[in-house]
Design a protein around this motif. Structure first.
Motif, PDB file in Angstrom:
ATOM      1  N   THR A  65       9.110   5.168   6.808  1.00  0.00           N
ATOM      2  CA  THR A  65       9.259   6.596   6.554  1.00  0.00           C
ATOM      3  C   THR A  65      10.506   6.875   5.715  1.00  0.00           C
ATOM      4  OG1 THR A  65      10.654   7.115   8.466  1.00  0.00           O
ATOM      5  CG2 THR A  65       8.269   6.976   8.852  1.00  0.00           C
ATOM      6  N   HIS A  66      10.655   8.106   5.283  1.00  0.00           N
ATOM      7  CA  HIS A  66      11.795   8.455   4.434  1.00  0.00           C
ATOM      8  C   HIS A  66      13.119   8.332   5.174  1.00  0.00           C
ATOM      9  CE1 HIS A  66      11.391  12.320   6.537  1.00  0.00           C
ATOM     10  NE2 HIS A  66      12.621  12.588   6.147  1.00  0.00           N
ATOM     11  N   PHE A  98       0.845  -1.194   0.000  1.00  0.00           N
ATOM     12  CA  PHE A  98       0.000   0.000   0.000  1.00  0.00           C
ATOM     13  C   PHE A  98       0.881   1.245   0.000  1.00  0.00           C
ATOM     14  CE2 PHE A  98      -1.823  -3.439   2.559  1.00  0.00           C
ATOM     15  CZ  PHE A  98      -2.969  -3.710   1.842  1.00  0.00           C
ATOM     16  N   VAL A  99       0.248   2.409  -0.176  1.00  0.00           N
ATOM     17  CA  VAL A  99       0.956   3.677  -0.127  1.00  0.00           C
ATOM     18  C   VAL A  99       0.054   4.700   0.565  1.00  0.00           C
ATOM     19  CG1 VAL A  99       0.154   4.363  -2.444  1.00  0.00           C
ATOM     20  CG2 VAL A  99       2.218   5.404  -1.473  1.00  0.00           C
ATOM     21  N   ILE A 100       0.640   5.521   1.421  1.00  0.00           N
ATOM     22  CA  ILE A 100      -0.134   6.524   2.167  1.00  0.00           C
ATOM     23  C   ILE A 100      -0.577   7.633   1.215  1.00  0.00           C
ATOM     24  CG2 ILE A 100      -0.118   8.200   4.046  1.00  0.00           C
ATOM     25  CD1 ILE A 100       0.013   5.208   4.892  1.00  0.00           C
ATOM     26  N   GLN A 101      -1.886   7.919   1.222  1.00  0.00           N
ATOM     27  CA  GLN A 101      -2.446   8.946   0.333  1.00  0.00           C
ATOM     28  C   GLN A 101      -2.717  10.253   1.051  1.00  0.00           C
ATOM     29  OE1 GLN A 101      -6.481   8.345  -1.086  1.00  0.00           O
ATOM     30  NE2 GLN A 101      -5.962   9.192  -3.111  1.00  0.00           N
ATOM     31  N   LEU A 161      -4.964   7.355   8.548  1.00  0.00           N
ATOM     32  CA  LEU A 161      -4.270   7.451   7.271  1.00  0.00           C
ATOM     33  C   LEU A 161      -5.113   6.847   6.152  1.00  0.00           C
ATOM     34  CD1 LEU A 161      -0.843   6.267   8.649  1.00  0.00           C
ATOM     35  CD2 LEU A 161      -1.323   8.572   7.821  1.00  0.00           C
ATOM     36  N   ASP A 162      -5.413   7.650   5.144  1.00  0.00           N
ATOM     37  CA  ASP A 162      -5.969   7.112   3.908  1.00  0.00           C
ATOM     38  C   ASP A 162      -4.830   6.471   3.120  1.00  0.00           C
ATOM     39  OD1 ASP A 162      -8.518   8.028   4.473  1.00  0.00           O
ATOM     40  OD2 ASP A 162      -8.245   9.900   3.363  1.00  0.00           O
ATOM     41  N   PHE A 163      -5.140   5.407   2.393  1.00  0.00           N
ATOM     42  CA  PHE A 163      -4.100   4.720   1.640  1.00  0.00           C
ATOM     43  C   PHE A 163      -4.682   4.135   0.361  1.00  0.00           C
ATOM     44  CE2 PHE A 163      -6.131   1.571   4.306  1.00  0.00           C
ATOM     45  CZ  PHE A 163      -6.162   0.405   3.544  1.00  0.00           C
ATOM     46  N   LEU A 164      -3.803   3.841  -0.574  1.00  0.00           N
ATOM     47  CA  LEU A 164      -4.164   3.174  -1.813  1.00  0.00           C
ATOM     48  C   LEU A 164      -3.443   1.832  -1.888  1.00  0.00           C
ATOM     49  CD1 LEU A 164      -3.864   6.091  -4.416  1.00  0.00           C
ATOM     50  CD2 LEU A 164      -5.920   5.311  -3.215  1.00  0.00           C
ATOM     51  N   GLY A 187       2.802   9.444   0.638  1.00  0.00           N
ATOM     52  CA  GLY A 187       3.713   8.727  -0.250  1.00  0.00           C
ATOM     53  C   GLY A 187       4.519   7.645   0.424  1.00  0.00           C
ATOM     54  N   ASP A 188       4.442   7.530   1.754  1.00  0.00           N
ATOM     55  CA  ASP A 188       5.203   6.486   2.432  1.00  0.00           C
ATOM     56  C   ASP A 188       4.688   5.099   2.038  1.00  0.00           C
ATOM     57  OD1 ASP A 188       6.843   8.259   3.733  1.00  0.00           O
ATOM     58  OD2 ASP A 188       5.796   8.162   5.656  1.00  0.00           O
ATOM     59  N   PRO A 189       5.592   4.149   1.789  1.00  0.00           N
ATOM     60  CA  PRO A 189       5.191   2.788   1.413  1.00  0.00           C
ATOM     61  C   PRO A 189       4.812   1.948   2.626  1.00  0.00           C
ATOM     62  CG  PRO A 189       7.566   2.962   1.424  1.00  0.00           C
ATOM     63  CD  PRO A 189       7.055   4.335   1.745  1.00  0.00           C
TER      64      PRO A 189
END
Length: 359
Positions: free
Chosen positions: A106-107, A73-76, A84-87, A158-160
């Protein structure tokens, strides 16, 4: 075959586009045997230290491919209440997603546990309970109560995100873990590569280039790039293929656990090269290796990229059955992995320019 290698690969964080941990496992495993190059999409190209560029005759070049990435998933977005919404990244069925834990990276490399949550049944109307679940009704909860608190953890858009699962051996043969599609294929590739070059009696008429590719789960992107960079003549695609033995009528089961690797004839992405496929089937028969054969109405592999490359590289897919691929938890049978490696090594014994020309 190293069970520790499979555990390390399965546990590695590697959603599509963020596969570097997987590549590090591979490099650490082959560090004494191989040279590495990584392109800007993250494909890891592997060449043996035991080959020489000075040869009287060009060897037949065999490509090994397995994809590093896993579905995730990825944080939207971050909601005001900290949720957190995610895709989704890759193919998920929404009903398999809620009430599982995940890891957000996180980055800075920090890993944060979260829970995928939906509205509790206590707060749903009768109509809502009957409605189909959708991804936009799910959130990831990291235990915070405000956007500021969530951001203080270092979480950003954008975090994975990957499933929060650790590899286990439940008995001598039954493996449980995440991302067996395609980390079990990566394990088979790495072990086959290592065993081939450690054999002093190996077939000197061939050379192997191995590529651990990226972003397969979102459309064979890494292999599309790799196909432009390789000069291989023929390719073996190692995969973790969805098992069908828990829901299919017995006569139609083609990818069962414990019955050997699967050789796929056809899917929506590729028609397997008939000559190379026949060589693989005949080799399995000759050495009494159990295999399964499949024809699929869906699915796809990186073989599509290589078979449609400028050289139209002939490909076969050696698939290791994986129950519940594209969920948090996968089962595989360790014996299928061993047979897949043995079959691959036996095929390598047979390949040369003359055999290739006759395919």
């Amino acid at each position: 075959m190293s069970k520790e290698l499979l555990a390390n690969l399965s546990d590695a964080f590697g959603v599509s586009g963020y596969e570097k941990e997987v590549a590090e496992v591979a490099k650490n495993y082959l560090k004494s045997d191989a040279l590495f190059h990584m392109d800007k999409i993250g494909n890891l190209y592997i060449k043996s230290k035991h080959t020489s560029d000075k040869k009287e005759k060009r060897p037949l070049k065999v490509l090994f491919d397995a994809h590093q990435d896993e579905v995730g998933f990825v944080i939207q977005a971050i909601r005001p209440n900290g949720m957190l919404d995610f895709l989704k990244v890759g193919g998920w069925v929404v009903s398999n997603v809620p009430a599982h834990t995940v890891i957000i990276k996180t980055h800075t490399g920090r890993k944060i546990k979260g829970v995928i949550a939906s509205t509790p049944p206590h707060f749903m109307t009768e109509t809502e309970r009957k409605q189909a679940l959708s991804f936009d009704k799910l959130v990831i909860d990291v235990g915070t109560s405000s956007k500021e608190e969530t951001e203080s953890l270092g979480i950003e858009i954008g975090d994975p995100v990957v499933p929060d699962v650790r590899f286990e051996m439940l008995n001598d043969n039954l493996c449980l873990g995440k991302a067996f599609d395609c980390r079990i294929g990566c394990a088979c590739l790495l072990e086959t590569f290592k065993d081939f070059y450690s054999n002093e009696k190996r077939n000197r008429e061939i050379e192997i280039e191995a590529i651990l590719t990226t972003q397969e789960e979102i459309g064979e992107r890494g292999s599309t790039v790799a196909a432009q960079n390789t000069d291989a003549d023929i390719a073996i695609i190692f995969e973790g293929c969805p098992a069908d033995d828990t829901f299919t009528e017995a006569y139609k089961i083609q990818t069962a656990l414990g019955k050997g690797p699967m050789l796929r004839h056809h899917d929506v992405s590729m028609i397997t090269h008939p000559g190379f496929q026949r060589l693989a089937i005949d080799t399995a028969t000759e050495f009494d290796l159990p295999i399964q054969r499949s024809v699929r109405s869906g699915g796809g592999t990186n073989g599509a990229s290589y078979s449609l490359s400028k050289k139209a590289i002939p490909c076969i897919v050696i698939g290791i059955p994986v129950r519940y691929a594209h969920t948090h938890y996968c089962y595989s049978d360790y014996r299928d992995l061993l047979v897949a490696k043995e079959l691959s090594l036996r095929i390598l014994e047979k390949l040369n320019q003359e055999v290739f020309d006759k395919l």
